[in-house]
Enzyme design. Structure first.
Site, PDB file in Angstrom:
ATOM      1  N   ARG A  82       0.818  -1.312  -0.227  1.00 42.01           N
ATOM      2  CA  ARG A  82      -0.192   0.133   0.021  1.00 42.01           C
ATOM      3  C   ARG A  82       0.863   1.182  -0.023  1.00 42.01           C
ATOM      4  O   ARG A  82       1.637   1.206   0.741  1.00 42.01           O
ATOM      5  CB  ARG A  82      -0.974   0.030   1.367  1.00 42.01           C
ATOM      6  CG  ARG A  82      -2.004   0.952   1.228  1.00 42.01           C
ATOM      7  CD  ARG A  82      -2.883   0.969   2.641  1.00 42.01           C
ATOM      8  NE  ARG A  82      -3.942   1.855   2.441  1.00 42.01           N
ATOM      9  CZ  ARG A  82      -4.680   2.283   3.459  1.00 42.01           C
ATOM     10  NH1 ARG A  82      -4.188   1.858   4.671  1.00 42.01           N
ATOM     11  NH2 ARG A  82      -5.857   3.108   3.338  1.00 42.01           N
ATOM     12  N   ASP A 112       3.753  -2.376  11.635  1.00 34.77           N
ATOM     13  CA  ASP A 112       2.259  -2.187  11.709  1.00 34.77           C
ATOM     14  C   ASP A 112       1.564  -2.023  12.784  1.00 34.77           C
ATOM     15  O   ASP A 112       0.502  -1.133  13.109  1.00 34.77           O
ATOM     16  CB  ASP A 112       1.176  -2.996  10.804  1.00 34.77           C
ATOM     17  CG  ASP A 112       1.360  -4.625  11.323  1.00 34.77           C
ATOM     18  OD1 ASP A 112       2.350  -5.011  11.998  1.00 34.77           O
ATOM     19  OD2 ASP A 112       0.604  -5.568  10.960  1.00 34.77           O
ATOM     20  N   SER A 127       5.769  -5.099   8.406  1.00 30.88           N
ATOM     21  CA  SER A 127       5.083  -5.702   9.286  1.00 30.88           C
ATOM     22  C   SER A 127       5.626  -7.211   9.607  1.00 30.88           C
ATOM     23  O   SER A 127       4.936  -8.148   9.704  1.00 30.88           O
ATOM     24  CB  SER A 127       3.558  -5.950   9.090  1.00 30.88           C
ATOM     25  OG  SER A 127       2.973  -4.572   8.733  1.00 30.88           O
TER      26      SER A 127
END
Length: 942
Positions: free
Chosen positions: A541, A659, A605
């Site tokens: 993203r 994250d 993450s």
């Protein structure tokens, strides 16, 4: 001329077709399809009235719950005794289901004996009646040489209206069929039988089930046809039962599964609902009955009354001179002289007219051939109306079932018993045709009961035993997944120990406790444009965050999501980071900002060891990532190298965060009390603000930060009042708690289902805690449990399909769908069918229970871990009570219908000195990465 006219009229009558004469006379009994549809709609409305707790008391159709939850699935077995009480004689039987010498494979063998009931017992005391039944039962045991020492399960078919609160309990509402035994109405019939057995003595009998003959008929037919979910009786009485969705039955608790409802439809019309269809002959039959005004439909339909209706019609026609030249015999005037057996005989295909003549002669009448034709027509119209009314009732029931299940078409079987249906030569065929016309969208098969209601009662008992055994085995299977309070406290204690161990500079720890070099949360003064990049699952993203002074919701977000192909996830590290750089370049091109050198925050993450806010050495891949030459390397450096290779743009990568840290930062912008980040989605992790003095891993930074902290504490009393602990230096710790148990510390709660999931994963022996909680693994744990239950014959008829053997087929999203409170079991079956799993209603209930057990355990374990974290923070600060907020992200927390609630309850139970608020992240970890970069840059600028 007048005399001539009379003669012509007389001869015209003589020449008139006798059937047309009868049709005109009995026009009120002719029911056309539109009238039958109207009657069907009225009956369905009465059904709904009877199912509702608010209107049941006033309903004519009582819709009595039977507590029969399942039809036979073909796996039932055992020896059972059965009593069939419902007429002037009763039967005692031994029923062997799939067992014993001589039983054909998959069949039922029965031995029976019929015992008469003396007439005086029908109207005597209930005690005497049940003593007679009990003594006959004992006689049967002796005659058949059945052991009286052994305990025998017994099924009771009791063909009178009863209100049941359990399968083996039923209060008699009222007697019918000439029974009037005193002291039984309003009492528990099963208890009366038990007391009689005890008085008789010398036998050990356990009454497991009491059913109506209609229910028993459905069960008998259901043994051979799994589509049989309706029972129909058309004999001396009439009734119907069917499997209703439990959430529609207000009179019983629970809303999952189905239960057989005994409609007691014979009372339809008792409230006047059929007044415009009732004829003068029906009124006359009713007035002369033992229960005037009651059982109106039954008096229009059943064998006890059809013959009498024919007699009354013939009598009136004779009196009007339309039959027998006006002659009426005493026999024709006598009630009961025409029976339903006579009606059936009159309508025989070959000998109907001959039989009709013989019957009329036996009534001392002298019929002409036309008289015989006319009387046969009367019989036909009466019986045809009966089958039409039954068809209308069945159409209502089948429509209710189809609508319940939201089906365009319905395939179903109706089990049928009763002398009228079985012995009348045309009744069944007429009934079938009218049902087909009324509800063409239902494909209905009619199956005649073989073995009668006694066999069905035994099968009810067999099903009850199967379900009880199944319940025990399912409970045993799920027991290891159900954690006690003591076990959860132990998990909390172990997590606390692992947190402490991970903070130390030396010694191994399954929980890594990685410093993030994030020293503070946002204070609302952050501003500027930041690029946020995020890699943590199947997507990459990219976001452009334009922070405005103030809260996060005043900021503007632009983003794009890029899928990460499996071949990239599991290829080389260079290919992975080249893919990321390509995506970043595409996004900057899309935003028209390729020439700008933007500050960037990178959400990565996966477990990383950091020596600073802008470096991160990958410890190990998780979540199916296996890209080579990454572990042990600085991921920020690898991204910078990939950007250099593209030579299209440049970035100032200010920070790299997990994250979880990004989620905490995102939520802290909205709530200053947010000092914990929790991810409960594809993976799971927690971060929190730890006091710097407790982090032995970063000795060099501690002195500097402690000196800065002392300076901040001198900034004035106003700030000290605002936040007592604000001056204490802290750092966000990325716990990587998914590794708890990698050292064997959770072996006592890890089940063999979990071990199977672990062994088949990409990282066996790693992330054991995560594999108990996260969305990536819960569906697979469920599949392993379902596989075990199926192999044990408890699910899907013991058929292990290829779909069920396929790893990864049961995605965690299915848990959320299946456990949804709004999802009816029919929709659960639809979800399972998408997976190639053909399930029954019972299967769906068990699958839903398995999903619930797995997700409930996951939420409890997550709560136990979080309780350890909040208690540690409280004790760090020397507080009796802590108020704190947890920022949360992840599909499991946000989308699962029960996960968040169970998690919060568990934290409250295990950390009672902490008030924990949960704030779902709106901007996600990507926004948090931008905020982290902004906070870090602000610190550097100072």
């Amino acid at each position: 001329m007048f005399a001539v006219h009379l003669v012509v009229s007389f001869f015209s009558k003589l020449q008139e077709d006798p059937t047309k004469k009868v049709d005109r006379f009995m026009y009120a009994m002719h029911l056309h399809d539109d009238q039958l549809s109207d009657i069907s709609a009225r009956f369905q409305a009465e059904m709904k009235k009877g199912l509702s707790a608010e209107s049941n008391a006033a309903a004519a159709v009582k819709m009595l719950p039977t507590h029969v939850h399942s039809t036979p699935d073909g796996s039932e077995k055992g020896h059972f005794l059965a009593l069939d009480l419902g007429g002037s004689k009763f039967k005692v039987l031994q029923v062997k289901v799939r067992e014993g010498t001589g039983v054909r494979r998959g069949g039922v063998e029965m031995e029976e004996k019929t015992y008469p009931i003396p007439e005086e017992l029908l109207t005597g005391s209930g005690k005497e009646l049940f003593d007679h039944v009990s003594e006959s039962l004992k006689d049967f045991l002796h005659e058949k040489k059945i052991s009286v020492e052994k305990k025998h399960p017994l099924a009771l078919t009791f063909s009178f209206p009863c209100e049941q609160s359990a399968l083996n309990q039923g209060l008699l509402l009222n007697w019918s069929k000439n029974f009037r035994a005193r002291g039984v109405q309003g009492k528990d019939v099963v208890q009366a039988l038990r007391e009689a057995v005890n008085r008789t003595g010398g036998m050990d009998v356990e009454v497991l089930a009491m059913v109506n003959d209609t229910v028993a008929t459905m069960m008998t037919c259901g043994f051979d046809d799994r589509y049989c979910e309706v029972g129909l009786i058309v004999g001396s009485g009439t009734n119907a039962c069917y499997m209703e969705e439990l959430h529609h039955i207000d009179l019983v608790e629970g809303d999952e599964g189905r239960m057989c409802v005994n409609t007691e439809w014979g009372a339809f019309g008792d409230d006047g609902a059929l007044n415009d269809y009732i004829t003068e002959f029906d009124r006359e039959v009713d007035a002369a009955s033992n229960n005037p005004g009651k059982q109106i439909l039954e008096k229009m339909v059943s064998g006890m009354y059809l013959g009498e209706l024919v007699r009354l019609v013939v009598l009136k026609m004779a009196k009007l001179g339309l039959l027998f030249e006006g002659q009426v015999s005493d026999a024709l005037r006598t009630k009961g002289k025409i029976t339903t057996a006579h009606v059936a005989a009159m309508e025989e295909y070959k000998h109907g007219l001959k039989n009709t003549r013989n019957i009329l002669v036996d009534l001392d009448l002298s019929p002409t051939p036309d008289d015989c034709i006319a009387v046969q027509r009367v019989s036909t119209i009466v019986s045809f109306r009966s089958s039409n009314l039954v068809a209308a009732g069945l159409a209502a029931i089948l429509t209710q079932i189809r609508q319940n299940r939201h089906l365009r078409t319905l395939r179903i079987t109706v089990g049928v018993d009763g002398t009228v249906y079985k012995t009348h030569p045309r009744y069944a065929n007429r009934l079938h045709k009218v049902v087909q016309r009324l509800i063409p969208e239902c494909h209905v098969r009619f199956v005649l009961s073989d073995g009668g209601s006694s066999k069905g009662a035994a099968l009810v008992t067999a099903v009850a035993q199967r379900l009880a055994s199944q319940r025990r085995q399912v409970d045993e299977t799920l027991s290891p997944l159900r954690l006690s309070g003591e076990q959860l406290l132990l998990v909390k204690k172990r997590m606390r120990g692992a947190l402490e161990a991970g903070l130390k500079s030396k010694g191994p720890s399954a929980v890594k406790m990685l410093p993030s070099y994030v020293y503070q949360t946002p204070d609302g003064t952050e501003h500027g444009k930041y690029l946020a990049l995020g890699l943590g699952g199947t997507n990459f993203r990219a976001l452009l965050v334009d922070l405005k002074k103030g809260l996060l919701q005043n900021s503007r977000l632009n983003h794009k999501i890029y899928p990460t192909p499996v071949e990239i996830m599991q290829g080389s590290g260079e290919e992975l980071f080249d893919h990321i750089a390509q995506c970043v370049g595409d996004f900057l091109d899309y935003m028209g900002m390729k020439s700008a050198r933007l500050p960037a925050g990178f959400t990565f993450s996966f477990p990383c060891e950091q020596a600073g806010i802008d470096t991160g050495t990958l410890v190990s891949w998780t979540k199916r990532f296996k890209a080579t030459d990454c572990e042990g390397h600085d991921v920020v450096g690898m991204l910078r190298e990939a950007i250099k290779r593209r030579n299209e743009f440049d970035l100032d990568i200010v920070s790299v965060v997990n994250d979880t840290v990004g989620t905490m930062m995102s939520c802290a912008c909205e709530d200053p009390q947010c000092e914990i980040g929790l991810i409960a989605g594809t993976g799971t992790n927690v971060c929190y603000m730890e006091e710097l003095k407790n982090i032995e891993k970063i000795e060099q930074e501690k002195g500097q930060m402690e000196r800065e902290g002392e300076e901040k504490q001198d900034d004035g009393a106003e700030r000290e009042k605002k936040e007592e602990h604000a001056g204490i230096p802290k750092m966000c710790i990325n716990t990587e708690w998914g590794g708890l148990g990698d050292d064997g510390f959770l072996d006592d709660i890890i089940t063999h289902y979990d071990s199977e999931v672990d062994q088949n994963s990409l990282n066996p022996g790693k992330q054991r805690f995560e594999k108990l909680i996260s969305g990536m693994y819960l569906g697979e744990v469920v599949r392993q449990v379902l596989l075990n239950l199926t192999r044990g014959g408890l699910l899907f008829r013991g058929q292990v399909t290829e779909a069920l053997k396929t790893p990864g087929i049961f995605h965690t999203k299915y848990l959320s769908q299946i456990e949804s409170d709004r999802l009816a079991l029919l929709q659960v079956r639809s979800v399972l069918q998408q997976l190639g799993l053909d399930s029954t209603c019972d299967d769906s209930i068990i699958v839903k229970e398995v999903c619930g057990a797995v997700s409930h355990r996951a939420a409890q374990l997550c709560g136990a871990g979080l309780a350890a974290v909040v208690d540690k923070i409280r004790e760090n600060r020397g507080l009796d009570h802590l108020d704190i907020t947890v920022g949360v992200d992840g599909s499991l927390y946000k989308l699962h219908p029960h996960f968040s609630g169970v998690l919060q309850q568990t934290v409250k139970m295990l950390a009672p000195q902490c008030t924990v608020s949960f704030l779902p992240s709106e901007g996600g970890s990507g926004t948090g990465a931008a905020l982290t970069a902004a906070v870090a840059r602000k610190k550097l600028e100072k």
